[in-house]
Design a protein around this motif. Structure first.
Motif, PDB file in Angstrom:
ATOM      1  N   LEU A  14      -6.825   9.046 -35.081  1.00  0.00           N
ATOM      2  CA  LEU A  14      -8.036   8.985 -35.898  1.00  0.00           C
ATOM      3  C   LEU A  14      -9.289   9.264 -35.068  1.00  0.00           C
ATOM      4  O   LEU A  14     -10.252   9.865 -35.551  1.00  0.00           O
ATOM      5  CB  LEU A  14      -8.166   7.606 -36.556  1.00  0.00           C
ATOM      6  N   ALA A  15      -9.275   8.839 -33.818  1.00  0.00           N
ATOM      7  CA  ALA A  15     -10.454   8.975 -32.961  1.00  0.00           C
ATOM      8  C   ALA A  15     -10.706  10.425 -32.542  1.00  0.00           C
ATOM      9  O   ALA A  15     -11.827  10.757 -32.152  1.00  0.00           O
ATOM     10  CB  ALA A  15     -10.296   8.100 -31.721  1.00  0.00           C
ATOM     11  N   GLN A  16      -9.711  11.282 -32.641  1.00  0.00           N
ATOM     12  CA  GLN A  16      -9.897  12.668 -32.226  1.00  0.00           C
ATOM     13  C   GLN A  16     -10.955  13.378 -33.050  1.00  0.00           C
ATOM     14  O   GLN A  16     -11.622  14.284 -32.552  1.00  0.00           O
ATOM     15  CB  GLN A  16      -8.584  13.441 -32.329  1.00  0.00           C
ATOM     16  N   THR A  17     -11.123  12.977 -34.291  1.00  0.00           N
ATOM     17  CA  THR A  17     -12.027  13.698 -35.188  1.00  0.00           C
ATOM     18  C   THR A  17     -13.428  13.088 -35.265  1.00  0.00           C
ATOM     19  O   THR A  17     -14.292  13.673 -35.905  1.00  0.00           O
ATOM     20  CB  THR A  17     -11.444  13.747 -36.604  1.00  0.00           C
ATOM     21  N   ILE A  18     -13.654  11.944 -34.634  1.00  0.00           N
ATOM     22  CA  ILE A  18     -14.975  11.323 -34.735  1.00  0.00           C
ATOM     23  C   ILE A  18     -15.837  11.697 -33.531  1.00  0.00           C
ATOM     24  O   ILE A  18     -15.332  11.983 -32.448  1.00  0.00           O
ATOM     25  CB  ILE A  18     -14.893   9.787 -34.904  1.00  0.00           C
ATOM     26  N   GLU A  19     -17.137  11.685 -33.757  1.00  0.00           N
ATOM     27  CA  GLU A  19     -18.108  12.003 -32.710  1.00  0.00           C
ATOM     28  C   GLU A  19     -18.562  10.711 -32.017  1.00  0.00           C
ATOM     29  O   GLU A  19     -18.609   9.656 -32.649  1.00  0.00           O
ATOM     30  CB  GLU A  19     -19.320  12.705 -33.315  1.00  0.00           C
ATOM     31  N   PRO A  20     -18.939  10.784 -30.747  1.00  0.00           N
ATOM     32  CA  PRO A  20     -19.464   9.603 -30.048  1.00  0.00           C
ATOM     33  C   PRO A  20     -20.737   9.087 -30.712  1.00  0.00           C
ATOM     34  O   PRO A  20     -21.596   9.873 -31.110  1.00  0.00           O
ATOM     35  CB  PRO A  20     -19.750  10.114 -28.646  1.00  0.00           C
ATOM     36  N   VAL A  21     -20.849   7.775 -30.847  1.00  0.00           N
ATOM     37  CA  VAL A  21     -22.019   7.167 -31.483  1.00  0.00           C
ATOM     38  C   VAL A  21     -22.875   6.372 -30.504  1.00  0.00           C
ATOM     39  O   VAL A  21     -23.953   5.928 -30.866  1.00  0.00           O
ATOM     40  CB  VAL A  21     -21.614   6.265 -32.676  1.00  0.00           C
ATOM     41  N   PHE A  22     -22.394   6.184 -29.277  1.00  0.00           N
ATOM     42  CA  PHE A  22     -23.215   5.514 -28.275  1.00  0.00           C
ATOM     43  C   PHE A  22     -22.967   6.144 -26.916  1.00  0.00           C
ATOM     44  O   PHE A  22     -21.974   6.822 -26.700  1.00  0.00           O
ATOM     45  CB  PHE A  22     -22.941   3.995 -28.230  1.00  0.00           C
ATOM     46  N   SER A  23     -23.932   5.928 -26.031  1.00  0.00           N
ATOM     47  CA  SER A  23     -23.858   6.509 -24.705  1.00  0.00           C
ATOM     48  C   SER A  23     -24.338   5.475 -23.690  1.00  0.00           C
ATOM     49  O   SER A  23     -25.335   4.800 -23.912  1.00  0.00           O
ATOM     50  CB  SER A  23     -24.742   7.755 -24.657  1.00  0.00           C
ATOM     51  N   ILE A  24     -23.622   5.367 -22.590  1.00  0.00           N
ATOM     52  CA  ILE A  24     -23.985   4.440 -21.530  1.00  0.00           C
ATOM     53  C   ILE A  24     -24.437   5.272 -20.341  1.00  0.00           C
ATOM     54  O   ILE A  24     -23.687   6.107 -19.842  1.00  0.00           O
ATOM     55  CB  ILE A  24     -22.796   3.535 -21.155  1.00  0.00           C
ATOM     56  N   GLY A  25     -25.665   5.029 -19.906  1.00  0.00           N
ATOM     57  CA  GLY A  25     -26.255   5.860 -18.867  1.00  0.00           C
ATOM     58  C   GLY A  25     -26.459   5.142 -17.555  1.00  0.00           C
ATOM     59  O   GLY A  25     -25.707   4.239 -17.189  1.00  0.00           O
ATOM     60  N   LYS A  26     -27.514   5.524 -16.876  1.00  0.00           N
ATOM     61  CA  LYS A  26     -27.807   5.061 -15.525  1.00  0.00           C
ATOM     62  C   LYS A  26     -27.933   3.547 -15.429  1.00  0.00           C
ATOM     63  O   LYS A  26     -27.517   2.944 -14.450  1.00  0.00           O
ATOM     64  CB  LYS A  26     -29.108   5.726 -15.064  1.00  0.00           C
ATOM     65  N   ALA A  27     -28.502   2.923 -16.441  1.00  0.00           N
ATOM     66  CA  ALA A  27     -28.712   1.468 -16.412  1.00  0.00           C
ATOM     67  C   ALA A  27     -27.420   0.688 -16.659  1.00  0.00           C
ATOM     68  O   ALA A  27     -27.422  -0.534 -16.623  1.00  0.00           O
ATOM     69  CB  ALA A  27     -29.753   1.077 -17.448  1.00  0.00           C
ATOM     70  N   SER A  28     -26.333   1.396 -16.925  1.00  0.00           N
ATOM     71  CA  SER A  28     -25.019   0.808 -17.193  1.00  0.00           C
ATOM     72  C   SER A  28     -25.060  -0.052 -18.455  1.00  0.00           C
ATOM     73  O   SER A  28     -25.660   0.342 -19.438  1.00  0.00           O
ATOM     74  CB  SER A  28     -24.526   0.018 -15.986  1.00  0.00           C
ATOM     75  N   ILE A  29     -24.455  -1.225 -18.428  1.00  0.00           N
ATOM     76  CA  ILE A  29     -24.328  -2.042 -19.629  1.00  0.00           C
ATOM     77  C   ILE A  29     -25.481  -3.038 -19.693  1.00  0.00           C
ATOM     78  O   ILE A  29     -25.474  -4.052 -19.007  1.00  0.00           O
ATOM     79  CB  ILE A  29     -22.992  -2.789 -19.645  1.00  0.00           C
ATOM     80  N   THR A  30     -26.445  -2.739 -20.541  1.00  0.00           N
ATOM     81  CA  THR A  30     -27.586  -3.620 -20.748  1.00  0.00           C
ATOM     82  C   THR A  30     -27.371  -4.378 -22.053  1.00  0.00           C
ATOM     83  O   THR A  30     -26.535  -3.984 -22.870  1.00  0.00           O
ATOM     84  CB  THR A  30     -28.892  -2.813 -20.830  1.00  0.00           C
ATOM     85  N   PRO A  31     -28.109  -5.449 -22.284  1.00  0.00           N
ATOM     86  CA  PRO A  31     -27.990  -6.149 -23.566  1.00  0.00           C
ATOM     87  C   PRO A  31     -28.297  -5.239 -24.760  1.00  0.00           C
ATOM     88  O   PRO A  31     -27.701  -5.385 -25.824  1.00  0.00           O
ATOM     89  CB  PRO A  31     -29.011  -7.278 -23.454  1.00  0.00           C
ATOM     90  N   GLU A  32     -29.200  -4.284 -24.563  1.00  0.00           N
ATOM     91  CA  GLU A  32     -29.537  -3.357 -25.638  1.00  0.00           C
ATOM     92  C   GLU A  32     -28.343  -2.478 -25.999  1.00  0.00           C
ATOM     93  O   GLU A  32     -28.085  -2.206 -27.171  1.00  0.00           O
ATOM     94  CB  GLU A  32     -30.738  -2.480 -25.246  1.00  0.00           C
ATOM     95  N   VAL A  33     -27.622  -2.016 -24.984  1.00  0.00           N
ATOM     96  CA  VAL A  33     -26.434  -1.191 -25.226  1.00  0.00           C
ATOM     97  C   VAL A  33     -25.387  -2.006 -25.969  1.00  0.00           C
ATOM     98  O   VAL A  33     -24.799  -1.544 -26.955  1.00  0.00           O
ATOM     99  CB  VAL A  33     -25.856  -0.641 -23.899  1.00  0.00           C
ATOM    100  N   THR A  34     -25.167  -3.222 -25.512  1.00  0.00           N
ATOM    101  CA  THR A  34     -24.187  -4.094 -26.163  1.00  0.00           C
ATOM    102  C   THR A  34     -24.568  -4.348 -27.616  1.00  0.00           C
ATOM    103  O   THR A  34     -23.710  -4.298 -28.507  1.00  0.00           O
ATOM    104  CB  THR A  34     -24.072  -5.428 -25.411  1.00  0.00           C
ATOM    105  N   ASP A  35     -25.847  -4.593 -27.864  1.00  0.00           N
ATOM    106  CA  ASP A  35     -26.310  -4.831 -29.236  1.00  0.00           C
ATOM    107  C   ASP A  35     -26.131  -3.600 -30.112  1.00  0.00           C
ATOM    108  O   ASP A  35     -25.726  -3.705 -31.274  1.00  0.00           O
ATOM    109  CB  ASP A  35     -27.779  -5.256 -29.245  1.00  0.00           C
TER     110      ASP A  35
END
Length: 98
Positions: A14-35
């Protein structure tokens, strides 16, 4: 939640057909990313995200941490892509094979 190999394979398909909805960048895992990832689970059960090349942390460790913090299940890490699954509490939309 522990997934069987058949359930994991089904979700990977199922995951093959979906597009990424979030991205984790230079700041790595921040509370904002988790939220923001947790908010994605309000509308979808299966989501895909990417870990950018400028993130210096290990992709597998980032995936496990995001899954733990959002109380979801890590389905797959392939390259720099992460697939997470969290069924809706009331009525799951995705019917997993037994």
């Amino acid at each position: 939640m522990n997934l069987t190999s058949k359930q994991r394979a089904y979700l990977k398909g199922l995951a093959q057909t979906i597009e990424p909805v979030f991205s984790i960048g230079k700041a790595s895992i921040t509370p904002e990313v988790t939220d923001s990832v947790a908010e994605c689970f309000n509308t979808k059960e299966l989501i895909k995200g990417t870990v950018q090349k400028n993130c210096l942390d290990d992709v597998n460790e980032v995936a496990r941490t995001v899954a733990d913090r959002t109380r979801s299940t890590l389905v797959q890490v392939i390259g720099r892509k992460i697939v997470l699954y969290k069924p809706f509490k009331d009525e799951p939309e995705i019917k997993l094979p037994k």
